[in-house]
Design a protein around this motif. Structure first.
Motif, PDB file in Angstrom:
ATOM      1  N   GLY A 211       0.821  -1.211   0.000  1.00 14.67           N
ATOM      2  CA  GLY A 211       0.000   0.000   0.000  1.00 14.67           C
ATOM      3  C   GLY A 211       0.847   1.250   0.000  1.00 14.67           C
ATOM      4  N   TRP A 212       1.904   1.259   0.807  1.00 11.17           N
ATOM      5  CA  TRP A 212       2.823   2.405   0.827  1.00 11.17           C
ATOM      6  C   TRP A 212       3.428   2.613  -0.556  1.00 11.17           C
ATOM      7  CZ3 TRP A 212       7.901   2.656  -0.585  1.00 11.17           C
ATOM      8  CH2 TRP A 212       8.563   3.857  -0.299  1.00 11.17           C
ATOM      9  N   MET A 213       3.879   1.534  -1.187  1.00 11.31           N
ATOM     10  CA  MET A 213       4.497   1.649  -2.497  1.00 11.31           C
ATOM     11  C   MET A 213       3.531   2.241  -3.513  1.00 11.31           C
ATOM     12  SD  MET A 213       4.371  -0.037  -5.642  1.00 11.31           S
ATOM     13  CE  MET A 213       3.780  -1.663  -5.208  1.00 11.31           C
ATOM     14  N   ASN A 214       2.320   1.717  -3.558  1.00 10.05           N
ATOM     15  CA  ASN A 214       1.347   2.201  -4.543  1.00 10.05           C
ATOM     16  C   ASN A 214       0.986   3.658  -4.316  1.00 10.05           C
ATOM     17  OD1 ASN A 214       0.907  -0.142  -6.189  1.00 10.05           O
ATOM     18  ND2 ASN A 214      -0.209  -1.074  -4.498  1.00 10.05           N
ATOM     19  N   ASP A 215       0.694   4.032  -3.072  1.00  9.24           N
ATOM     20  CA  ASP A 215       0.326   5.417  -2.765  1.00  9.24           C
ATOM     21  C   ASP A 215       1.471   6.374  -3.045  1.00  9.24           C
ATOM     22  OD1 ASP A 215      -2.163   4.583  -1.978  1.00  9.24           O
ATOM     23  OD2 ASP A 215      -1.720   4.617   0.169  1.00  9.24           O
ATOM     24  N   THR A 216       2.684   5.957  -2.683  1.00  4.38           N
ATOM     25  CA  THR A 216       3.850   6.835  -2.841  1.00  4.38           C
ATOM     26  C   THR A 216       4.154   7.090  -4.312  1.00  4.38           C
ATOM     27  OG1 THR A 216       4.801   6.128  -0.730  1.00  4.38           O
ATOM     28  CG2 THR A 216       6.312   7.074  -2.353  1.00  4.38           C
ATOM     29  N   LEU A 217       4.180   6.049  -5.111  1.00  6.06           N
ATOM     30  CA  LEU A 217       4.477   6.242  -6.530  1.00  6.06           C
ATOM     31  C   LEU A 217       3.382   7.037  -7.225  1.00  6.06           C
ATOM     32  CD1 LEU A 217       6.026   2.794  -7.556  1.00  6.06           C
ATOM     33  CD2 LEU A 217       7.201   4.956  -7.072  1.00  6.06           C
ATOM     34  N   ARG A 218       2.140   6.789  -6.862  1.00  3.46           N
ATOM     35  CA  ARG A 218       1.045   7.551  -7.460  1.00  3.46           C
ATOM     36  C   ARG A 218       1.182   9.037  -7.126  1.00  3.46           C
ATOM     37  NH1 ARG A 218      -2.717   4.438  -6.069  1.00  3.46           N
ATOM     38  NH2 ARG A 218      -3.230   5.409  -4.057  1.00  3.46           N
ATOM     39  N   TYR A 219       1.566   9.346  -5.907  1.00  4.69           N
ATOM     40  CA  TYR A 219       1.740  10.747  -5.509  1.00  4.69           C
ATOM     41  C   TYR A 219       2.893  11.392  -6.269  1.00  4.69           C
ATOM     42  CZ  TYR A 219       2.691  14.836  -2.595  1.00  4.69           C
ATOM     43  OH  TYR A 219       2.909  16.119  -2.147  1.00  4.69           O
ATOM     44  N   PHE A 220       4.031  10.713  -6.318  1.00  6.47           N
ATOM     45  CA  PHE A 220       5.208  11.334  -6.933  1.00  6.47           C
ATOM     46  C   PHE A 220       5.093  11.435  -8.450  1.00  6.47           C
ATOM     47  CE2 PHE A 220       7.175  10.896  -2.819  1.00  6.47           C
ATOM     48  CZ  PHE A 220       8.090  11.942  -2.796  1.00  6.47           C
ATOM     49  N   GLU A 221       4.226  10.662  -9.053  1.00  8.62           N
ATOM     50  CA  GLU A 221       4.017  10.792 -10.489  1.00  8.62           C
ATOM     51  C   GLU A 221       3.167  12.007 -10.842  1.00  8.62           C
ATOM     52  OE1 GLU A 221       2.369   7.063 -11.630  1.00  8.62           O
ATOM     53  OE2 GLU A 221       4.261   5.976 -11.447  1.00  8.62           O
ATOM     54  N   ARG A 222       2.555  12.617  -9.864  1.00  7.77           N
ATOM     55  CA  ARG A 222       1.709  13.797 -10.111  1.00  7.77           C
ATOM     56  C   ARG A 222       2.566  15.048 -10.309  1.00  7.77           C
ATOM     57  NH1 ARG A 222      -3.394  12.196  -8.959  1.00  7.77           N
ATOM     58  NH2 ARG A 222      -3.688  10.560  -7.374  1.00  7.77           N
ATOM     59  N   GLU A 223       2.049  15.967 -11.106  1.00  3.25           N
ATOM     60  CA  GLU A 223       2.695  17.262 -11.247  1.00  3.25           C
ATOM     61  C   GLU A 223       2.672  17.969  -9.889  1.00  3.25           C
ATOM     62  OE1 GLU A 223       4.268  18.572 -13.727  1.00  3.25           O
ATOM     63  OE2 GLU A 223       3.790  17.071 -15.275  1.00  3.25           O
ATOM     64  N   PRO A 224       3.770  18.590  -9.480  1.00  8.59           N
ATOM     65  CA  PRO A 224       3.820  19.229  -8.162  1.00  8.59           C
ATOM     66  C   PRO A 224       2.688  20.220  -7.901  1.00  8.59           C
ATOM     67  CG  PRO A 224       6.021  19.072  -9.073  1.00  8.59           C
ATOM     68  CD  PRO A 224       5.090  18.609 -10.155  1.00  8.59           C
ATOM     69  N   ILE A 225       2.204  20.889  -8.952  1.00 11.96           N
ATOM     70  CA  ILE A 225       1.149  21.878  -8.741  1.00 11.96           C
ATOM     71  C   ILE A 225      -0.144  21.227  -8.253  1.00 11.96           C
ATOM     72  CG2 ILE A 225       0.235  21.812 -11.098  1.00 11.96           C
ATOM     73  CD1 ILE A 225      -0.032  24.872 -10.920  1.00 11.96           C
TER      74      ILE A 225
END
Length: 675
Positions: free
Chosen positions: A433-447
């Motif tokens: 769960g940590w892996m999935n949530d973390t990668l999904r977040y970091f793939e987003r544009e910072p804005i």
């Protein structure tokens, strides 16, 4: 320093490649004479099985079957030769065929035991180490098969499919590691795992298609892992596998290190070299399924011997492979013995168990009507659950100081809790769960990250329900998912800054760490199992900086007790501020046994520098910056906090004291109380 033999009932070989008869120690001869009295064998026939062995095998409780089954060079009645034993209860005829008898199916007929165990055995004079062989099996219905030995320690290099007479004798010289590894593998120790695929980590620079040997890999890998600061190596499956695109997860030789890289003793030497460098070795283990290769376990004696006979329980639709019959006692003995083999003979420090979820649930990847409920009408595989408990209990009982790690992707309760409390008994579990949530977040544009801050904060809601490993594994960089750095948004500088920030978040989050090869220097291409990592990238500053950053994070992790002493306890983590969604800033503390060792972590998830950013801190005094992912040596912009920062009596974030600091763009800073 005196060398010590591996725990082994096989005999030493002066030259591993020799095909001459091997001497047998007097103690083993005595044991053999005792074994010959086993009531299940014909009078005068040599056997390694005692009545107790047969009982334990048939009860699913035998933990050392590799000492009994397979091929063993022995001396019987003063004659040197090889003893063969194989389980084939549905066979009406079994013989050994090989280069010693011209592959004649009728010249070396095995004897079936009288005790209805289904075990066939024979002593063949003159057969020695290095002999190539298979079993020729005729099923009760007349079907003919040729099979490799399930307990063999050495298989031919694919596409050849026979097995070889071989032993596991090795004069180990890793006593210092073995005596202290309980400290290195402890749950309150820093565990940073480097996941390696032997075939693709590095290849021959002069011939990129040539895989390196175990020895050649060791020449580079040991020093590299030590230099980078990882505490453990996790090898993707090294058990013999014939099909390279399976990455090792389609195993045919469960008791044999892959021959594509060398002999079993060459693999043992690689483990020894890592131990001598202070590095632990974790092996990927695959008890969830096996392939349908004609020479392997599938329909071994013409019947569904190892696999469950009902395809709703014995066939895996995802991997087109076959599922062990976890309720059959002899199969349970096979799997328990196999798990212990890698600790006993190869000095493994841990097993990472693949695809645990697929074993726990009868309806895994199946639609309604495609699976069979358990006796209580539920979806849990009760046989697999009890098997996990038995395996984990056996490992921790017989090899204390080791670890078992579950790759388990569901919320099954108590995976990493002791059996005596109702758990499955694993030491740790991957935090998918940590892996999935973390990668999904970091793939987003910072804005856009301000709208998704909960994707990072949610992990601590369940972070301490299990002993979690934070995995950024091979599964995240294949099949079109892109390499880690290529997942990151922005231009080149921002992509690398984002990945350094992700790694800083990972290393400062509760839990042990796992990083797949190539991620540590920012491999830009998706992982290809069939070629080397792109080591030439380390000639370029962004990749040099990434490697330097990971090295620094490993150093920070290993030297700061607050980062690991309470890795699996809520007492070791505290959110200080999660409310600044607008600026996408997170602040938290990591805590060790001593309050003065507390670290403050501040993450700025946008490319906007934030000067004079104020945060609450737990104690008055001054704080020093001990890590900053924006350091120029990491290919950052160099926006640091070089001088100690003095606290002020300005309450903030529920703290009486606060400090003002500069937050680097897409950066992480770690602060420690000085005085």
């Amino acid at each position: 320093m005196a060398k010590r033999k591996t725990t082994n009932t096989d005999v030493p070989a002066a030259e591993l490649a020799a095909v001459t008869p091997l001497p047998t120690p007097e103690s083993e001869q005595a044991a053999q004479r005792s074994n010959e009295t086993s009531s299940g064998s014909a009078p005068g026939h040599y056997s390694r099985f005692t009545d107790l062995d047969i009982y334990l095998f048939r009860e699913g409780k035998h933990t050392r079957l590799y000492e009994k089954f397979g091929s063993h060079v022995v001396t019987h009645n003063g004659v040197s030769g090889t003893y063969f034993a194989v389980w084939a209860p549905s066979a009406r005829y079994v013989s050994v065929i090989g280069d010693f008898n011209g592959w004649d199916r009728g010249s070396t007929t095995m004897n079936v035991r009288w005790d209805s165990s289904g075990i066939w055995e024979i002593f063949v004079p003159g057969v020695a180490t290095g002999t190539t062989y298979k079993y020729f099996i005729v099923h009760e219905n007349g079907r003919e098969l040729e099979k490799g030995d399930p307990y063999a320690h050495f298989w031919e290099i694919p596409p050849q499919t026979a097995t070889k007479v071989w032993d596991t004798y090795y004069e180990w010289n890793d006593q210092d590691w073995m005596a202290t590894r309980h400290e290195k593998n402890a749950l309150n120790a820093p565990i940073s795992i480097y996941e390696v695929h032997l075939s693709s980590w590095k290849r021959d620079p002069g011939n990129p298609t040539r895989e390196l040997s175990y020895g050649e890999i060791g020449d580079s890998l040991v020093d590299y892992v030590k230099e980078m600061g990882f505490t453990h190596v996790e090898f993707m499956p090294v058990m013999h596998y014939p099909y390279p695109p399976s990455w090792g997860y389609q195993v045919t030789g469960y008791f044999a290190p892959s021959s594509r890289f060398g002999a079993p003793q060459d693999f043992m030497q690689l483990v020894e070299r890592l131990h001598q460098a202070g590095i632990g070795v974790i092996l990927d283990w695959v008890p969830a399924h096996f392939p349908g290769d004609a020479n392997g376990l599938y329909e071994f004696d013409g019947s569904h011997l190892y696999e469950h006979p009902d395809p709703r329980m014995g066939y895996h639709p995802d991997w087109k492979s076959y599922i062990f019959n976890y309720g059959r006692p002899e199969v349970r003995s096979f799997l328990i013995s196999n798990a212990l083999f890698w600790f006993d003979r190869c000095h493994a420090d841990g097993l990472r168990v693949d695809a645990v979820a697929s074993m726990l649930y009868l309806d895994y990847s199946r639609n309604a009507g495609e699976w069979v409920p358990n006796v209580f009408g539920g979806r849990e595989n009760l046989d697999a659950i009890s098997l996990f408990k038995e395996i984990n209990e056996a490992i921790y009982r017989e090899f204390p100081g080791t670890q078992t790690i579950a790759e388990e992707s569901t919320a099954f309760p108590g995976v990493s809790r002791p059996v005596y409390t109702g758990g499955l008994g694993f030491g740790m579990k991957w935090m998918m769960g940590w892996m999935n949530d973390t990668l999904r977040y970091f793939e987003r544009e910072p804005i856009n990250r301000k709208y998704h801050q909960s994707e990072l904060t949610f992990s601590t809601v369940y972070a301490f329900t299990e002993n979690f490993v934070l995995p950024l594994s091979h599964d995240e960089v294949v099949y079109g998912k892109h390499a880690l750095v290529s997942k990151m948004p922005g231009d080149e500088w921002q992509r690398f800054a984002n990945l350094r920030l992700l790694f800083a978040y990972m290393f400062t989050h509760s839990g042990t760490k796992l990083l797949f090869q190539g991620g540590e220097f920012g491999q830009t291409a998706e992982w290809n199992f069939d070629q080397s990592l792109d080591w030439h990238l380390l000639d370029h500053p962004p990749h040099q900086g990434m490697a330097a950053c990971v090295k620094a994070l490993n150093q920070l992790y290993r030297t700061e007790p607050a980062m690991y002493e309470r890795n699996f306890s809520a007492d070791g983590f505290e959110w200080i501020d999660t409310s600044d969604h607008e600026n996408s800033v997170l602040v938290y503390a990591r805590k060790g046994e001593k309050p003065e060792e507390t670290l403050i972590v501040v993450l700025n998830m946008t490319p906007v520098p934030r000067p004079e950013y104020r945060i609450g801190v737990p104690a008055a005094g001054s704080y020093g910056e001990i890590f900053n992912s924006d350091d120029q040596s990491y290919y950052g912009s160099g926006l640091l906090n070089p001088a100690p920062i003095q606290t002020e009596a300005t309450p903030l974030h529920g703290k009486e004291q606060s400090i003002s600091l500069t937050l680097p763009p897409l950066g992480a800073t770690v602060l420690k109380w000085i005085e």
